[in-house]
Enzyme design. Structure first.
Site, PDB file in Angstrom:
ATOM      1  N   LYS A 119       0.845  -1.211   0.000  1.00 24.78           N
ATOM      2  CA  LYS A 119       0.000   0.000   0.000  1.00 24.78           C
ATOM      3  C   LYS A 119       0.875   1.253   0.000  1.00 24.78           C
ATOM      4  O   LYS A 119       1.861   1.323   0.712  1.00 24.78           O
ATOM      5  CB  LYS A 119      -0.879   0.024   1.249  1.00 24.78           C
ATOM      6  CG  LYS A 119      -1.856  -1.133   1.353  1.00 24.78           C
ATOM      7  CD  LYS A 119      -2.586  -1.137   2.692  1.00 24.78           C
ATOM      8  CE  LYS A 119      -1.661  -1.374   3.856  1.00 24.78           C
ATOM      9  NZ  LYS A 119      -2.365  -1.613   5.133  1.00 24.78           N
ATOM     10  N   THR A 164      -7.217   9.888   8.333  1.00 24.91           N
ATOM     11  CA  THR A 164      -6.865   8.611   7.690  1.00 24.91           C
ATOM     12  C   THR A 164      -6.674   7.504   8.729  1.00 24.91           C
ATOM     13  O   THR A 164      -5.983   6.522   8.493  1.00 24.91           O
ATOM     14  CB  THR A 164      -5.562   8.760   6.871  1.00 24.91           C
ATOM     15  OG1 THR A 164      -4.555   9.307   7.744  1.00 24.91           O
ATOM     16  CG2 THR A 164      -5.750   9.653   5.667  1.00 24.91           C
ATOM     17  N   GLY A 216      -7.275   4.278  10.472  1.00 29.57           N
ATOM     18  CA  GLY A 216      -7.948   3.023  10.136  1.00 29.57           C
ATOM     19  C   GLY A 216      -8.061   2.718   8.658  1.00 29.57           C
ATOM     20  O   GLY A 216      -8.790   1.802   8.267  1.00 29.57           O
ATOM     21  N   THR A 217      -7.330   3.448   7.826  1.00 28.26           N
ATOM     22  CA  THR A 217      -7.414   3.184   6.377  1.00 28.26           C
ATOM     23  C   THR A 217      -6.978   1.759   6.035  1.00 28.26           C
ATOM     24  O   THR A 217      -7.599   1.084   5.215  1.00 28.26           O
ATOM     25  CB  THR A 217      -6.537   4.170   5.573  1.00 28.26           C
ATOM     26  OG1 THR A 217      -5.236   4.202   6.158  1.00 28.26           O
ATOM     27  CG2 THR A 217      -7.120   5.557   5.557  1.00 28.26           C
ATOM     28  N   GLY A 218      -5.888   1.322   6.685  1.00 28.63           N
ATOM     29  CA  GLY A 218      -5.348  -0.004   6.375  1.00 28.63           C
ATOM     30  C   GLY A 218      -6.304  -1.110   6.802  1.00 28.63           C
ATOM     31  O   GLY A 218      -6.509  -2.089   6.072  1.00 28.63           O
ATOM     32  N   CYS A 219      -6.896  -0.960   7.984  1.00 33.06           N
ATOM     33  CA  CYS A 219      -7.847  -1.967   8.491  1.00 33.06           C
ATOM     34  C   CYS A 219      -9.036  -2.070   7.541  1.00 33.06           C
ATOM     35  O   CYS A 219      -9.462  -3.164   7.150  1.00 33.06           O
ATOM     36  CB  CYS A 219      -8.374  -1.578   9.876  1.00 33.06           C
ATOM     37  SG  CYS A 219      -7.098  -1.282  11.097  1.00 33.06           S
TER      38      CYS A 219
HETATM   39  N1  LIG Z   1      -4.353  10.419   1.526  1.00 33.69           N
HETATM   40  C1  LIG Z   1      -4.855   9.382   0.849  1.00 33.69           C
HETATM   41  N2  LIG Z   1      -5.603   9.573  -0.259  1.00 33.69           N
HETATM   42  C2  LIG Z   1      -6.120   8.521  -0.945  1.00 33.69           C
HETATM   43  N3  LIG Z   1      -5.905   7.222  -0.597  1.00 33.69           N
HETATM   44  C3  LIG Z   1      -5.154   6.970   0.491  1.00 33.69           C
HETATM   45  C4  LIG Z   1      -4.596   8.018   1.274  1.00 33.69           C
HETATM   46  N4  LIG Z   1      -3.923   7.451   2.326  1.00 33.69           N
HETATM   47  C5  LIG Z   1      -4.069   6.120   2.200  1.00 33.69           C
HETATM   48  N5  LIG Z   1      -4.799   5.802   1.093  1.00 33.69           N
HETATM   49  C6  LIG Z   1      -5.185   4.463   0.676  1.00 33.69           C
HETATM   50  O1  LIG Z   1      -5.697   3.809   1.835  1.00 33.69           O
HETATM   51  C7  LIG Z   1      -5.323   2.435   1.841  1.00 33.69           C
HETATM   52  C8  LIG Z   1      -4.519   2.145   3.106  1.00 33.69           C
HETATM   53  O2  LIG Z   1      -3.183   2.603   2.899  1.00 33.69           O
HETATM   54  P1  LIG Z   1      -2.179   3.040   4.032  1.00 33.69           P
HETATM   55  O3  LIG Z   1      -0.824   2.977   3.431  1.00 33.69           O
HETATM   56  O4  LIG Z   1      -2.653   4.348   4.609  1.00 33.69           O
HETATM   57  O5  LIG Z   1      -2.419   1.904   5.115  1.00 33.69           O
HETATM   58  P2  LIG Z   1      -1.986   1.823   6.624  1.00 33.69           P
HETATM   59  O6  LIG Z   1      -0.800   2.690   6.877  1.00 33.69           O
HETATM   60  O7  LIG Z   1      -1.853   0.383   6.920  1.00 33.69           O
HETATM   61  O8  LIG Z   1      -3.228   2.413   7.399  1.00 33.69           O
HETATM   62  P3  LIG Z   1      -3.456   2.528   9.009  1.00 33.69           P
HETATM   63  O9  LIG Z   1      -2.275   1.941   9.700  1.00 33.69           O
HETATM   64  O10 LIG Z   1      -3.676   3.962   9.282  1.00 33.69           O
HETATM   65  O11 LIG Z   1      -4.726   1.756   9.258  1.00 33.69           O
HETATM   66  C9  LIG Z   1      -4.540   2.204   0.547  1.00 33.69           C
HETATM   67  O12 LIG Z   1      -5.419   1.712  -0.432  1.00 33.69           O
HETATM   68  C10 LIG Z   1      -4.030   3.590   0.205  1.00 33.69           C
HETATM   69  O13 LIG Z   1      -3.788   3.709  -1.165  1.00 33.69           O
HETATM   70  C1  LIG Z   2      -6.869  -1.758  17.339  1.00 30.86           C
HETATM   71  C2  LIG Z   2      -6.140  -1.141  16.197  1.00 30.86           C
HETATM   72  N1  LIG Z   2      -5.826  -1.918  15.129  1.00 30.86           N
HETATM   73  C3  LIG Z   2      -5.170  -1.387  14.082  1.00 30.86           C
HETATM   74  C4  LIG Z   2      -4.795  -0.058  14.069  1.00 30.86           C
HETATM   75  C5  LIG Z   2      -4.024   0.519  12.889  1.00 30.86           C
HETATM   76  O1  LIG Z   2      -4.722   1.490  12.247  1.00 30.86           O
HETATM   77  C6  LIG Z   2      -5.157   0.729  15.197  1.00 30.86           C
HETATM   78  N2  LIG Z   2      -4.829   2.049  15.270  1.00 30.86           N
HETATM   79  N3  LIG Z   2      -5.811   0.159  16.243  1.00 30.86           N
END
Ligand SMILES: Nc1ncnc2c1ncn2[C@@H]1O[C@H](COP(=O)(O)OP(=O)(O)OP(=O)(O)O)[C@@H](O)[C@H]1O
Ligand SMILES: Cc1ncc(CO)c(N)n1
Length: 267
Positions: A176, A208, A210-213
């Site tokens: 990602k 942003t 929780g985007t990854g979750c």
């Molecule tokens: N500013 C942004 N604009 C558009 N898409 C984004 C943006 N930030 C993240 N994304 C998208 O969100 C999804 C999650 O990516 P990201 O790299 O933020 O994950 P993450 O760091 O594991 O998230 P988190 O740890 O905050 O839950 C991907 O599909 C990424 O392309």
């Molecule tokens: C409980 C939990 N899982 C995952 C993340 C990563 O976004 C968070 N901040 N908190």
């Protein structure tokens, strides 16, 4: 009507934007029955993690048995797993119940810097979970830790990381690009053969959390419904893009994304 089910094995975010809460909201919005196994409780809000209370591995096992021996599931997503004893327990249960469609989100650090995975547990992720995963979804810093690469910034470096994680046992890899820079954000999907770049405009927002979750849960929901991996990843990208670009604006720090947006806001 066919009922599709997905199970999240993850930590609770009391603030509702990440972890179990994000996953269940995503499953619900994508039409999948959501179930949950808690690995840890966090006292958390949009400013950060105030405390972590890990669930004993025996109780994680009991929750997984309760769900899998009765309801069963069409997909599993794992998020915050915290330590190696929980990881081994989860891996054993995934194998025992022959779970298909496993999405591994290798959550390591919360946005404010709090560790959600102990350092001692990184080796266990690689040894026990990576080889079971249908899709692994690291962000750029997580991909660096899992591959040992010093820096992953360019598409070529993302491709190299994807190759290493595929060799490490993941059937499909999504690196990602949220932590990158530039006007666009690209996620890279690799199935051991072909690379697919999935790109959207980078939206300028602090919200942003929780985007990854949410992204990984959306992939699991698609797989649970029988989608191919590329289709599930593309749908997940559309879901998270809608959730990021229609912010709710709540909380005084990194606010949650908007899980309603994909179904209810204009794209
Ligand atoms: N500013 C942004 N604009 C558009 N898409 C984004 C943006 N930030 C993240 N994304 C998208 O969100 C999804 C999650 O990516 P990201 O790299 O933020 O994950 P993450 O760091 O594991 O998230 P988190 O740890 O905050 O839950 C991907 O599909 C990424 O392309
Ligand atoms: C409980 C939990 N899982 C995952 C993340 C990563 O976004 C968070 N901040 N908190």
């Amino acid at each position: 009507m066919a009922v599709y089910k997905a199970l999240t094995v993850a930590g609770s975010d009391s603030g509702g934007g990440a972890g179990i809460q994000a996953d269940i909201k995503t499953f619900q919005e994508l039409g999948v029955f959501g179930m949950s196994v808690l690995t840890a409780l966090t006292a958390q809000n949009t400013n950060g993690v105030h405390g972590v209370f890990a669930v004993p591995p025996e109780f994680v096992a009991q929750q997984m048995e309760a769900v899998l021996s009765d309801l069963g599931t069409d997909a599993v997503k794992t998020g915050m797993l915290f330590d190696s004893s929980i990881i081994r327990t989860v891996a054993d249960k995934l194998k025992e119940y022959k779970v298909k469609n496993y999405v591994l989100d290798p959550v390591m650090i919360a946005k404010g810097g709090a560790p959600l995975l102990l350092e001692e547990a990184v080796a266990a992720v690689k040894e026990y979970l990576l080889p079971l995963s249908t899709v692994v979804t690291p962000n750029l810093p997580e991909a660096e830790v899992l591959t040992g690469m010093k820096r992953i910034e360019t598409i070529e470096e993302m491709k190299e990381a994807a190759r290493i994680l595929h060799e490490g046992g993941a059937l499909n890899v999504v690196i990602k690009g949220g932590h990158g820079t530039g006007p666009q954000v690209t996620d890279l999907l690799y199935d051991g053969d072909t690379f697919i770049e999935i790109t959207a405009d980078r939206f300028d927002t602090p919200h942003t959390h929780g985007t990854g979750c949410t992204f990984a849960a959306a992939i699991a929901a698609g797989l649970a419904q029988g989608m191919s991996v590329p289709d599930a990843v593309k749908q997940a990208k559309a879901f998270i893009t809608a959730a990021i670009t229609h912010p709710l604006g709540i909380g005084s720090g990194h606010g949650p994304t908007n899980h309603w947006a994909y179904n209810r806001c204009e794209k």
